[in-house]
Design a protein around this motif. Structure first.
Motif, PDB file in Angstrom:
ATOM      1  N   LEU A  10      46.772 -69.722  49.871  1.00  0.00           N
ATOM      2  CA  LEU A  10      46.612 -68.286  49.642  1.00  0.00           C
ATOM      3  C   LEU A  10      47.977 -67.604  49.612  1.00  0.00           C
ATOM      4  CD1 LEU A  10      43.651 -67.527  52.091  1.00  0.00           C
ATOM      5  CD2 LEU A  10      43.530 -67.537  49.595  1.00  0.00           C
ATOM      6  N   VAL A  77      43.794 -66.797  45.008  1.00  0.00           N
ATOM      7  CA  VAL A  77      42.883 -65.906  45.722  1.00  0.00           C
ATOM      8  C   VAL A  77      41.458 -66.234  45.302  1.00  0.00           C
ATOM      9  CG1 VAL A  77      44.529 -64.007  45.941  1.00  0.00           C
ATOM     10  CG2 VAL A  77      43.050 -64.131  43.918  1.00  0.00           C
ATOM     11  N   LYS A  78      40.507 -65.719  46.047  1.00  0.00           N
ATOM     12  CA  LYS A  78      39.111 -65.915  45.687  1.00  0.00           C
ATOM     13  C   LYS A  78      38.866 -65.355  44.289  1.00  0.00           C
ATOM     14  CE  LYS A  78      34.434 -65.256  47.504  1.00  0.00           C
ATOM     15  NZ  LYS A  78      33.634 -64.707  48.617  1.00  0.00           N
ATOM     16  N   ASN A 116      43.464 -61.536  53.280  1.00  0.00           N
ATOM     17  CA  ASN A 116      42.099 -61.156  53.671  1.00  0.00           C
ATOM     18  C   ASN A 116      42.072 -60.391  54.994  1.00  0.00           C
ATOM     19  OD1 ASN A 116      40.936 -62.394  51.417  1.00  0.00           O
ATOM     20  ND2 ASN A 116      40.945 -64.389  52.425  1.00  0.00           N
ATOM     21  N   ASN A 123      38.152 -70.551  56.875  1.00  0.00           N
ATOM     22  CA  ASN A 123      37.732 -69.755  55.726  1.00  0.00           C
ATOM     23  C   ASN A 123      38.755 -69.829  54.599  1.00  0.00           C
ATOM     24  OD1 ASN A 123      35.888 -67.655  54.522  1.00  0.00           O
ATOM     25  ND2 ASN A 123      37.770 -66.461  54.588  1.00  0.00           N
ATOM     26  N   ASP A 124      40.032 -69.788  54.946  1.00  0.00           N
ATOM     27  CA  ASP A 124      41.094 -69.881  53.933  1.00  0.00           C
ATOM     28  C   ASP A 124      41.019 -71.208  53.185  1.00  0.00           C
ATOM     29  OD1 ASP A 124      41.845 -67.460  54.954  1.00  0.00           O
ATOM     30  OD2 ASP A 124      43.747 -68.140  55.810  1.00  0.00           O
ATOM     31  N   GLU A 126      38.375 -73.072  52.758  1.00  0.00           N
ATOM     32  CA  GLU A 126      37.182 -73.073  51.908  1.00  0.00           C
ATOM     33  C   GLU A 126      37.425 -72.287  50.617  1.00  0.00           C
ATOM     34  OE1 GLU A 126      34.125 -71.552  54.414  1.00  0.00           O
ATOM     35  OE2 GLU A 126      33.831 -73.460  55.500  1.00  0.00           O
ATOM     36  N   ILE A 127      38.166 -71.191  50.707  1.00  0.00           N
ATOM     37  CA  ILE A 127      38.460 -70.395  49.501  1.00  0.00           C
ATOM     38  C   ILE A 127      39.247 -71.229  48.491  1.00  0.00           C
ATOM     39  CG2 ILE A 127      39.827 -68.460  48.604  1.00  0.00           C
ATOM     40  CD1 ILE A 127      39.084 -66.923  51.161  1.00  0.00           C
ATOM     41  N   ILE A 128      40.313 -71.869  48.949  1.00  0.00           N
ATOM     42  CA  ILE A 128      41.156 -72.661  48.035  1.00  0.00           C
ATOM     43  C   ILE A 128      40.378 -73.838  47.482  1.00  0.00           C
ATOM     44  CG2 ILE A 128      43.234 -74.074  47.837  1.00  0.00           C
ATOM     45  CD1 ILE A 128      43.794 -71.088  48.033  1.00  0.00           C
ATOM     46  N   ASN A 129      39.653 -74.558  48.352  1.00  0.00           N
ATOM     47  CA  ASN A 129      38.888 -75.719  47.887  1.00  0.00           C
ATOM     48  C   ASN A 129      37.847 -75.314  46.849  1.00  0.00           C
ATOM     49  OD1 ASN A 129      40.335 -77.434  49.492  1.00  0.00           O
ATOM     50  ND2 ASN A 129      38.790 -77.613  51.096  1.00  0.00           N
ATOM     51  N   THR A 130      37.210 -74.172  47.068  1.00  0.00           N
ATOM     52  CA  THR A 130      36.225 -73.695  46.100  1.00  0.00           C
ATOM     53  C   THR A 130      36.869 -73.409  44.754  1.00  0.00           C
ATOM     54  OG1 THR A 130      34.816 -72.732  47.820  1.00  0.00           O
ATOM     55  CG2 THR A 130      34.551 -71.857  45.592  1.00  0.00           C
ATOM     56  N   GLU A 131      38.048 -72.796  44.774  1.00  0.00           N
ATOM     57  CA  GLU A 131      38.722 -72.487  43.514  1.00  0.00           C
ATOM     58  C   GLU A 131      39.160 -73.760  42.774  1.00  0.00           C
ATOM     59  OE1 GLU A 131      38.578 -69.565  42.208  1.00  0.00           O
ATOM     60  OE2 GLU A 131      37.581 -68.900  44.042  1.00  0.00           O
TER      61      GLU A 131
END
Length: 358
Positions: A10, A77-78, A116, A123-124, A126-131
Motif C-alpha cells: 500500500l 490501493v483497493k 486507510n 487487512n492491508d 488482504e487488499i494487496i492480495n486481492t488486487e
C-alpha cells in the motif's frame, strides 16, 4: 542468472524508504500516496563475506558479488485492478520478476498517513492480495479467447484451455496460484501471472519491536507458509550511509545481527531455491547465482553459454578447505582438489575452474 524482485504494498508503508536503504537510491519517500510515480529500479550486491576473504588470499584486483535487482512500483490501493489510484498501470513492471516482496506496515508514526487511516497488517495484506488476484483474473480472461479458438483444432491448446479455466476457478475463490501444490509454471510462463510468484512478506516495524520474537511470530502466523522478514526501514536508512565500524556499532545498539538486505537476500535465495558458487583468481573474485541442484555444465553456462556447450570438467576446491589450509597450492598438496564431470551437482561452497573446448 538474473534475480529480480518486485516490491509491492500500500502507499506509505515504507516501500521507497526501504528501496533507498537497500539500493542506496534516492527514490522519493514522501508522506502522501503515490509518491512513487515511475518505477524505481536498483541493482544491489548480495552480501557474501567469503568474497573479501578470497580477495586477500588471491590478491585479486576486484570483487564481483552476486546481484539482485529490486523494482519498486507505486503503492497499490483497493480497486487498483479496476484503475483506482496509480498502482495498476505499473504491475506490468514486476510481471517478469522472480519473486515479490510485499511490504506491510506495522510501525506507528503520526506524521506518516496510513492510506486507510488504521494500522491493520492483516487487512492491508488482504487488499494487496486481492488486487493481485484480480489482475491475474484479467490477464487469463484476456488470453482465453485465442486459446479457445486454437482449441477447436489443437489438442494441446484444448488442454491449455482446460488448465487456464481451472486456474480461474481458484482465483475466483480468492486462492493465489502460488499456494497450489501442482502449479505448472511452464504452462503459464508466457502470462507472467503475479500470484504464481513466490511472495516474501517484509514487515516494516518500529525500532522497539526489532528483537521482539513473540510480536514477530504473531505477524508470521498471518502469512504462513510464506516467509517473513522483519525490518525497521528507519534503521536500515541510517545504516546505508555508515562505514563498516559505524554500522556494527549501530546494529549492536539495536541487537541486530544482520542488515535487512542480508536477511532479505538469504530468504530470497532460499525461497527461489538458489545458491552461489565462486570463481577466484588474481583478476577477480566472483559469486555466480545458480539453482540448487544445478549440474556442473549448467553452472558453467552461468558464466558463458560456450562454457556449457563445450564443458569437459570442473576443478573444484571447497571454500572451507581453502580457508583452513591457507592457499590453493596447500589444498592441492593435501589432495583435496577434485575434478568433477557432467553429472556433478554443485555445492554452495564450491570454488570452480571450468575446463571446456569450443
Amino acid at each position: 542468472m538474473s534475480l529480480s524482485i518486485g516490491i509491492v504494498g500500500l502507499p506509505n508503508v515504507g516501500k521507497s524508504t526501504l528501496f533507498n536503504a537497500l539500493t542506496n537510491g534516492t527514490a522519493l519517500a514522501a508522506n502522501y500516496p503515490f509518491a512513487t510515480i515511475e518505477p524505481n529500479v536498483g541493482i544491489v550486491s548480495v552480501p557474501d563475506q567469503r568474497l573479501s576473504v578470497l580477495q586477500k588470499m588471491y590478491k585479486a584486483d576486484k570483487i564481483l558479488p552476486a546481484t539482485i535487482q529490486f523494482v519498486d512500483i507505486a503503492g497499490l490501493v483497493k480497486g487498483a485492478s479496476k484503475g483506482e489510484g496509480l498502482g495498476n498501470q505499473f504491475l506490468a513492471n514486476i510481471r517478469e520478476c522472480s519473486a515479490i516482496v510485499h511490504v506491510v506496515r506495522d510501525f506507528t508514526d503520526n506524521d506518516v498517513i496510513h492510506v486507510n487511516n488504521k494500522i491493520d497488517p492483516k487487512n492491508d495484506i488482504e487488499i494487496i492480495n486481492t488486487e493481485l488476484i484480480l489482475a491475474d483474473i484479467q490477464t487469463i480472461e484476456q488470453s482465453l479467447p485465442k486459446v479457445r479458438k486454437d482449441a477447436r483444432s489443437d489438442k494441446k491448446a484444448e488442454k491449455k484451455e482446460n488448465y487456464l479455466e481451472s486456474l480461474l476457478r481458484h482465483l475466483y475463490n480468492g486462492t493465489p496460484l502460488s499456494s497450489l501444490p501442482d502449479l505448472d509454471i511452464n504452462e503459464i510462463s508466457n502470462l507472467h501471472l503475479l500470484t504464481s510468484k513466490p511472495v516474501i512478506y517484509l514487515f516494516n516495524i518500529d525500532e522497539d519491536k526489532i528483537t521482539d520474537k513473540s510480536f514477530q511470530d504473531e505477524l508470521s502466523a498471518i502469512v504462513q507458509p510464506s516467509k517473513s522478514v522483519f525490518v525497521c526501514a528507519k534503521i536500515e536508512e541510517e545504516l546505508k550511509d555508515l562505514d563498516y565500524d559505524e554500522k556494527q556499532e549501530l546494529m549492536n545498539m539495536y541487537s541486530i545481527k544482520e542488515s535487512g538486505l542480508s536477511v532479505l537476500a538469504s530468504v530470497a535465495y532460499n525461497t527461489l531455491g538458489l545458491q552461489s558458487f565462486l570463481t577466484a583468481g588474481p583478476k577477480e573474485v566472483r559469486a555466480w547465482t545458480i539453482k540448487k541442484g544445478a549440474k556442473a555444465p549448467q553452472a558453467a553456462g552461468a558464466i558463458h553459454s560456450d562454457f556449457e556447450r563445450g564443458f569437459i570438467a570442473a576443478q573444484i576446491i571447497n571454500y572451507n578447505d581453502l580457508v583452513e589450509l591457507g592457499s590453493e597450492q596447500n589444498v592441492k598438496n593435501a589432495g583435496r582438489v577434485r575434478t568433477e564431470g557432467k553429472d556433478y551437482t554443485m555445492g554452495k561452497d564450491d570454488i570452480v575452474e571450468f575446463r571446456f573446448n569450443v
